[in-house]
Scaffold this motif. Structure first.
Motif, short mmCIF file in Angstrom:
data_model
loop_
_atom_site.label_atom_id
_atom_site.label_comp_id
_atom_site.label_asym_id
_atom_site.label_seq_id
_atom_site.Cartn_x
_atom_site.Cartn_y
_atom_site.Cartn_z
N GLU A 65 38.06 43.19 31.47
CA GLU A 65 38.49 41.89 30.94
C GLU A 65 37.69 41.49 29.70
N LEU A 66 36.40 41.79 29.70
CA LEU A 66 35.56 41.48 28.54
C LEU A 66 36.07 42.24 27.31
N ALA A 67 36.42 43.50 27.48
CA ALA A 67 36.96 44.29 26.37
C ALA A 67 38.33 43.77 25.93
N GLU A 68 39.20 43.47 26.90
CA GLU A 68 40.56 43.02 26.58
C GLU A 68 40.58 41.66 25.92
N GLU A 69 39.78 40.73 26.41
CA GLU A 69 39.84 39.35 25.91
C GLU A 69 38.95 39.06 24.71
N ALA A 70 37.86 39.82 24.57
CA ALA A 70 36.90 39.48 23.52
C ALA A 70 36.50 40.67 22.65
N GLY A 71 36.98 41.87 22.95
CA GLY A 71 36.65 43.03 22.14
C GLY A 71 35.19 43.47 22.27
N VAL A 72 34.54 43.07 23.36
CA VAL A 72 33.15 43.47 23.62
C VAL A 72 33.19 44.54 24.71
N TYR A 73 32.60 45.69 24.40
CA TYR A 73 32.62 46.82 25.32
C TYR A 73 31.26 46.99 25.96
N ALA A 74 31.24 46.99 27.28
CA ALA A 74 29.99 47.14 28.03
C ALA A 74 30.21 48.18 29.12
N MET A 75 29.16 48.92 29.41
CA MET A 75 29.21 49.82 30.54
C MET A 75 29.05 48.99 31.80
N GLU A 76 29.71 49.39 32.87
CA GLU A 76 29.63 48.62 34.12
C GLU A 76 28.19 48.41 34.56
N ALA A 77 27.34 49.42 34.38
CA ALA A 77 25.95 49.34 34.82
C ALA A 77 25.16 48.27 34.06
N GLU A 78 25.65 47.86 32.89
CA GLU A 78 24.96 46.83 32.11
C GLU A 78 25.21 45.42 32.65
N LEU A 79 26.23 45.27 33.46
CA LEU A 79 26.61 43.95 33.98
C LEU A 79 25.80 43.62 35.22
N GLU A 80 25.04 42.53 35.15
CA GLU A 80 24.23 42.09 36.28
C GLU A 80 24.98 41.02 37.06
N GLN A 81 25.10 41.21 38.37
CA GLN A 81 25.84 40.25 39.18
C GLN A 81 25.09 38.93 39.27
N VAL A 82 25.81 37.84 39.00
CA VAL A 82 25.25 36.49 39.09
C VAL A 82 25.49 35.91 40.47
N GLY A 83 26.70 36.12 41.00
CA GLY A 83 27.03 35.58 42.31
C GLY A 83 28.52 35.50 42.53
N THR A 84 28.89 35.00 43.69
CA THR A 84 30.28 34.81 44.08
C THR A 84 30.57 33.32 44.08
N PHE A 85 31.69 32.94 43.50
CA PHE A 85 32.08 31.54 43.41
C PHE A 85 33.42 31.40 44.12
N ASP A 86 33.42 30.59 45.20
CA ASP A 86 34.61 30.55 46.05
C ASP A 86 34.98 29.15 46.53
N GLN A 87 34.59 28.13 45.76
CA GLN A 87 35.00 26.78 46.14
C GLN A 87 36.53 26.74 46.25
N PRO A 88 37.07 26.17 47.33
CA PRO A 88 38.52 26.19 47.53
C PRO A 88 39.31 25.55 46.39
N ASP A 89 38.73 24.58 45.67
CA ASP A 89 39.48 23.87 44.63
C ASP A 89 39.10 24.31 43.21
N ARG A 90 38.53 25.49 43.05
CA ARG A 90 38.04 25.90 41.73
C ARG A 90 39.15 26.28 40.76
N ASP A 91 40.36 26.51 41.26
CA ASP A 91 41.49 26.88 40.40
C ASP A 91 42.72 26.12 40.88
N PRO A 92 43.43 25.44 39.95
CA PRO A 92 44.61 24.66 40.37
C PRO A 92 45.77 25.51 40.86
N ARG A 93 45.75 26.81 40.62
CA ARG A 93 46.85 27.69 41.05
C ARG A 93 46.75 28.10 42.50
N GLY A 94 45.63 27.80 43.14
CA GLY A 94 45.46 28.21 44.53
C GLY A 94 44.05 28.72 44.75
#
Length: 138
Positions: A56-85
């Motif tokens: 998604e980072l490459a598709e939306e912003a043209g920034v290419y990263a190796m998966e190993a470079e991405l550090e996990q921040v956390g999981t966000f799962d509030q039930p109302d975080r997206d109006p689509r469901g």
């Protein structure tokens, strides 16, 4: 409570520079069309959230990263975080050098660097995700 709730799985990326900027994309469609957000999107079948974040980072912003470079921040799962469901996202952080070129693509109308101390209002719960990433990086 809905017994057969559909849960959608997404990944988002906080990309910061070493001099205090963050990459944001302007959403090209609803929800929140025209508002600023973190790059991210749906996890495809057979794909990990980390792989989806890099894609998604490459598709939306043209920034290419190796998966190993991405550090996990956390999981966000509030039930109302997206109006689509119900959407559950796993967020990642990437640090890049100042001057990294960005180019909007896919469903992003624009992509640009913003100073961390002068951000526009962010779509969804992306301000919370950004704050968590910055806090964990310091």
């Amino acid at each position: 409570m809905e017994l057969n709730e559909v849960i959608r799985y997404t990944a988002d990326v906080v990309v910061t520079t070493t001099d205090g900027h963050v990459l944001l994309i302007e959403r090209g469609w609803d929800p929140f069309k025209g508002q600023w957000a973190l790059p991210g999107g749906h996890v495809d079948p057979g794909e990990t959230s980390r792989a989806a974040a890099a894609r998604e980072l490459a598709e939306e912003a043209g920034v290419y990263a190796m998966e190993a470079e991405l550090e996990q921040v956390g999981t966000f799962d509030q039930p109302d975080r997206d109006p689509r469901g119900r959407y559950v996202t796993v967020a990642y952080h990437l640090t890049v050098i100042p001057g990294t070129i960005v180019e909007a693509g896919d469903d992003a109308a624009n992509a640009q660097w913003w100073p961390l101390d002068a951000l526009p209002p962010l779509a969804f719960d992306h301000a919370d995700i950004l704050n968590a990433a910055v806090a964990s990086a310091s």
